[in-house]
Design a protein around this motif. Structure first.
Motif, PDB file in Angstrom:
ATOM      1  N   LEU A  93       0.705  -1.299   0.200  1.00 51.22           N
ATOM      2  CA  LEU A  93       0.056   0.034   0.115  1.00 51.22           C
ATOM      3  C   LEU A  93       0.816   1.207  -0.033  1.00 51.22           C
ATOM      4  O   LEU A  93       0.704   2.297  -0.723  1.00 51.22           O
ATOM      5  N   THR A  94       1.804   1.203   0.865  1.00 50.98           N
ATOM      6  CA  THR A  94       2.775   2.446   0.936  1.00 50.98           C
ATOM      7  C   THR A  94       3.611   2.718  -0.540  1.00 50.98           C
ATOM      8  O   THR A  94       3.707   3.706  -1.262  1.00 50.98           O
ATOM      9  N   GLU A  95       3.840   1.501  -1.200  1.00 55.55           N
ATOM     10  CA  GLU A  95       4.337   1.602  -2.594  1.00 55.55           C
ATOM     11  C   GLU A  95       3.562   2.339  -3.758  1.00 55.55           C
ATOM     12  O   GLU A  95       3.798   2.993  -4.493  1.00 55.55           O
ATOM     13  N   LYS A  96       2.222   2.016  -3.270  1.00 56.67           N
ATOM     14  CA  LYS A  96       1.250   2.590  -4.168  1.00 56.67           C
ATOM     15  C   LYS A  96       0.891   4.229  -3.589  1.00 56.67           C
ATOM     16  O   LYS A  96      -0.218   4.558  -4.106  1.00 56.67           O
ATOM     17  N   GLY A  97       1.371   4.685  -2.592  1.00 54.66           N
ATOM     18  CA  GLY A  97       1.089   6.096  -2.032  1.00 54.66           C
ATOM     19  C   GLY A  97      -0.046   5.960  -1.217  1.00 54.66           C
ATOM     20  O   GLY A  97      -0.737   6.936  -0.877  1.00 54.66           O
ATOM     21  N   VAL A  98      -0.564   4.862  -0.633  1.00 58.05           N
ATOM     22  CA  VAL A  98      -1.657   4.832   0.485  1.00 58.05           C
ATOM     23  C   VAL A  98      -0.917   4.708   1.833  1.00 58.05           C
ATOM     24  O   VAL A  98      -0.257   3.578   1.969  1.00 58.05           O
ATOM     25  N   ALA A  99      -1.247   5.738   2.751  1.00 56.72           N
ATOM     26  CA  ALA A  99      -0.719   5.622   4.065  1.00 56.72           C
ATOM     27  C   ALA A  99      -1.481   4.736   4.962  1.00 56.72           C
ATOM     28  O   ALA A  99      -2.623   4.767   5.024  1.00 56.72           O
ATOM     29  N   CYS A 100      -0.801   3.988   6.014  1.00 60.12           N
ATOM     30  CA  CYS A 100      -1.110   2.999   6.794  1.00 60.12           C
ATOM     31  C   CYS A 100      -0.989   3.360   8.082  1.00 60.12           C
ATOM     32  O   CYS A 100       0.112   4.090   8.439  1.00 60.12           O
ATOM     33  N   GLU A 101      -1.788   3.420   9.210  1.00 57.14           N
ATOM     34  CA  GLU A 101      -1.395   3.638  10.369  1.00 57.14           C
ATOM     35  C   GLU A 101      -0.755   2.855  11.052  1.00 57.14           C
ATOM     36  O   GLU A 101      -0.199   1.700  10.423  1.00 57.14           O
ATOM     37  N   PRO A 102       0.312   2.990  12.313  1.00 62.60           N
ATOM     38  CA  PRO A 102       0.979   2.058  12.677  1.00 62.60           C
ATOM     39  C   PRO A 102       0.255   0.789  13.125  1.00 62.60           C
ATOM     40  O   PRO A 102      -0.946   0.882  13.494  1.00 62.60           O
ATOM     41  N   VAL A 103       0.818  -0.459  12.758  1.00 63.36           N
ATOM     42  CA  VAL A 103       0.159  -1.662  13.136  1.00 63.36           C
ATOM     43  C   VAL A 103       0.022  -1.830  14.589  1.00 63.36           C
ATOM     44  O   VAL A 103       0.807  -1.282  15.438  1.00 63.36           O
ATOM     45  N   ARG A 104      -1.443  -2.187  14.898  1.00 65.17           N
ATOM     46  CA  ARG A 104      -1.486  -2.589  16.402  1.00 65.17           C
ATOM     47  C   ARG A 104      -1.793  -4.096  16.593  1.00 65.17           C
ATOM     48  O   ARG A 104      -1.961  -4.810  15.652  1.00 65.17           O
ATOM     49  N   ILE A 105      -2.194  -4.138  17.838  1.00 63.73           N
ATOM     50  CA  ILE A 105      -2.381  -5.660  18.118  1.00 63.73           C
ATOM     51  C   ILE A 105      -3.807  -5.669  18.749  1.00 63.73           C
ATOM     52  O   ILE A 105      -3.811  -4.927  19.898  1.00 63.73           O
ATOM     53  N   ASP A 106      -4.640  -6.480  18.420  1.00 66.32           N
ATOM     54  CA  ASP A 106      -6.124  -6.577  19.163  1.00 66.32           C
ATOM     55  C   ASP A 106      -5.806  -7.015  20.489  1.00 66.32           C
ATOM     56  O   ASP A 106      -5.489  -8.261  20.648  1.00 66.32           O
ATOM     57  N   PRO A 107      -6.308  -6.610  21.519  1.00 69.62           N
ATOM     58  CA  PRO A 107      -5.998  -7.208  22.896  1.00 69.62           C
ATOM     59  C   PRO A 107      -6.824  -8.105  23.205  1.00 69.62           C
ATOM     60  O   PRO A 107      -6.495  -9.166  24.139  1.00 69.62           O
TER      61      PRO A 107
END
Length: 129
Positions: A93-107
């Protein structure tokens, strides 16, 4: 009780139909199964499939009103997609110019997830399967 089998489709109204169609098809990997122009509504409708399964109806309408679409807004919270490798999906996604939020962990599940947005700021989620 209703005998609901599954979610049949999700309808999305785009402010720029061509831009959103390119996003869902060229970046996320959906395929356009059918597309029709509805003259009476001055509206396009595209049926998008993922892995051969019809999933999204993508619409255009003249001057649709804006909608609050943050994940914590009242209404539809987000649309989530399962992926096998969330890090690789974020890289692509980043390579295509789409920003992702930092990866989180579902508690609750211990699974990794992140959010990103479509061209109209609709919140989308990647959830590691």
């Amino acid at each position: 009780m209703l005998d609901i089998k599954k979610v049949h489709h999700i309808a999305i109204i785009a402010s720029d139909y061509a831009r959103s169609k390119a996003f869902y098809c060229d970046i996320l990997g959906f395929t356009l199964q059918q597309e029709v122009y509805r003259e009476a509504r001055d509206s396009w409708k595209g049926d998008l499939a993922l892995n051969g399964e019809y999933l999204i109806e993508l619409f255009s309408f003249p001057t649709p009103p804006a909608r609050i679409s943050h994940p914590e807004a009242c209404g539809l919270r987000h649309l989530a997609f399962a992926v096998n490798d969330i890090d690789r999906a974020c890289e692509l996604l980043t390579e295509k110019g789409v920003a992702c939020e930092p990866v989180r962990i579902d508690p609750l599940t211990g699974k990794r997830f992140t959010f990103f947005s479509d061209p109209d700021n609709l919140p989308l989620e990647l959830y590691q399967a």
